[in-house]
Design an enzyme around this catalytic site. Sequence first.
Site, mmCIF file in Angstrom:
data_model
loop_
_atom_site.group_PDB
_atom_site.id
_atom_site.type_symbol
_atom_site.label_atom_id
_atom_site.label_comp_id
_atom_site.label_asym_id
_atom_site.label_seq_id
_atom_site.Cartn_x
_atom_site.Cartn_y
_atom_site.Cartn_z
ATOM 1 N N ARG A 1 0.875 -1.177 0.000
ATOM 2 C CA ARG A 1 0.000 0.000 0.000
ATOM 3 C C ARG A 1 0.909 1.223 0.000
ATOM 4 N NH1 ARG A 1 -2.006 -3.558 3.963
ATOM 5 N NH2 ARG A 1 -4.103 -4.357 3.538
ATOM 6 N N LYS B 1 -2.297 -2.978 7.928
ATOM 7 C CA LYS B 1 -3.484 -2.555 8.666
ATOM 8 C C LYS B 1 -3.625 -3.354 9.960
ATOM 9 C CE LYS B 1 -6.325 -0.882 4.817
ATOM 10 N NZ LYS B 1 -7.611 -1.029 4.096
ATOM 11 N N HIS C 1 -2.590 2.764 -6.069
ATOM 12 C CA HIS C 1 -3.129 1.532 -5.489
ATOM 13 C C HIS C 1 -3.367 0.473 -6.555
ATOM 14 C CE1 HIS C 1 -4.652 -0.547 -1.981
ATOM 15 N NE2 HIS C 1 -5.717 -0.920 -2.649
ATOM 16 N N ARG D 1 -0.719 -2.148 -6.732
ATOM 17 C CA ARG D 1 -0.881 -3.252 -5.771
ATOM 18 C C ARG D 1 -1.836 -4.296 -6.347
ATOM 19 N NH1 ARG D 1 -1.146 -4.834 -0.161
ATOM 20 N NH2 ARG D 1 -3.282 -5.242 0.559
ATOM 21 N N HIS E 1 -3.923 -9.498 3.582
ATOM 22 C CA HIS E 1 -5.373 -9.528 3.752
ATOM 23 C C HIS E 1 -5.743 -10.388 4.955
ATOM 24 C CE1 HIS E 1 -6.273 -8.512 -0.745
ATOM 25 N NE2 HIS E 1 -6.036 -7.436 -0.024
ATOM 26 N N TYR F 1 -9.581 -11.289 -6.877
ATOM 27 C CA TYR F 1 -8.657 -11.351 -8.009
ATOM 28 C C TYR F 1 -8.914 -12.562 -8.900
ATOM 29 C CZ TYR F 1 -6.205 -7.684 -5.539
ATOM 30 O OH TYR F 1 -5.900 -6.510 -4.909
#
Length: 322
Positions: A165, A190, A258, A261, A284, A293
């Site tokens: 990110r 995150k 982004h 990514r 994730h 994806y």
Amino acid sequence: MSNVLIFANTALMGEIAAWLGALRAERQASEETVEAYERDLRQFMTFLTTYHARPSQLADFADLKPMELRAFLASRRRDGAGAKSLGRGLSGIRSFLRHLERKGLASSAGAKAMRAPRQTKSLPRPLTIAGALDVTEEADAFSTEAWIGARDVAVLTLLYGCGLRISEALALRGNALADPAERSMPITGKGGKVRLVPLIPAVHEAVGRYRALCPFDLSAHETLFRGARGGPLRPQIVQRNMARLRGALGLPPSATPHALRHSFATHLLAAGGDLRTIQDLLGHASLSTTQAYTAIDSARLLSIYDGAHPRARRKPAIDTKP
């Protein structure tokens, strides 16, 4: 939190401050998440102020009714808020109510009974392989100084080469990637979750060139990527450079930092990458997020099938019999 105070009494102000503090300390929420939740709660209390014709009180949250929440969401929708914004707003209110419930000050039953607005899931929009390579190779096209051009190439190469990110790349310390023999590095994503990302030679090459040209101190107590005056590089600068590249390379508006990514994940999957591994590389929390994806790759495979398979390409015979 100054705007909130206009619409809340002293007791409610104190609980809001305690809740935001808990989000940072206990939940390890990012500053962006904390700001978004605070903003959503402020909007709700602005609504309650109009709804009750007085400033919000702690008692207003003691037994919040679904009717009041529905009225709030309806008012936000009239103002043009989309399903994603409404869902996040409801999530922020629920979080605050859970904080109050743990202290015996409110019930979250009404908020739990509310169903979040249905959201249409949009697929990630990656660049083509050629487009991603063009971006990383031409990232220095608009730079007047060599070190700034090398910086721009290094940042975008990290996004595409490691799937970072933009916030993760700009948070790297000055001693990161100093050893060209390193084959991986830890990244804090995150929620404070740490993952290992592999380092390919192109990343070492791009960052090494930037390190050699950068005129500022790149020690561990400083950030790796610096602005023109030596301060930390801001995301807006990277986004502005990407916008220029879009125009120069004829790329679509979806070609953002982004999107690099997204391109990292999509191109790995297309080359046979394992979905679980890609989940770990992206950081994730849920596999369902990474599975988006597979829809992109399925569309690519169907396109190849339609263009290459003999039975897909063969035209049906025309029956000339009467």
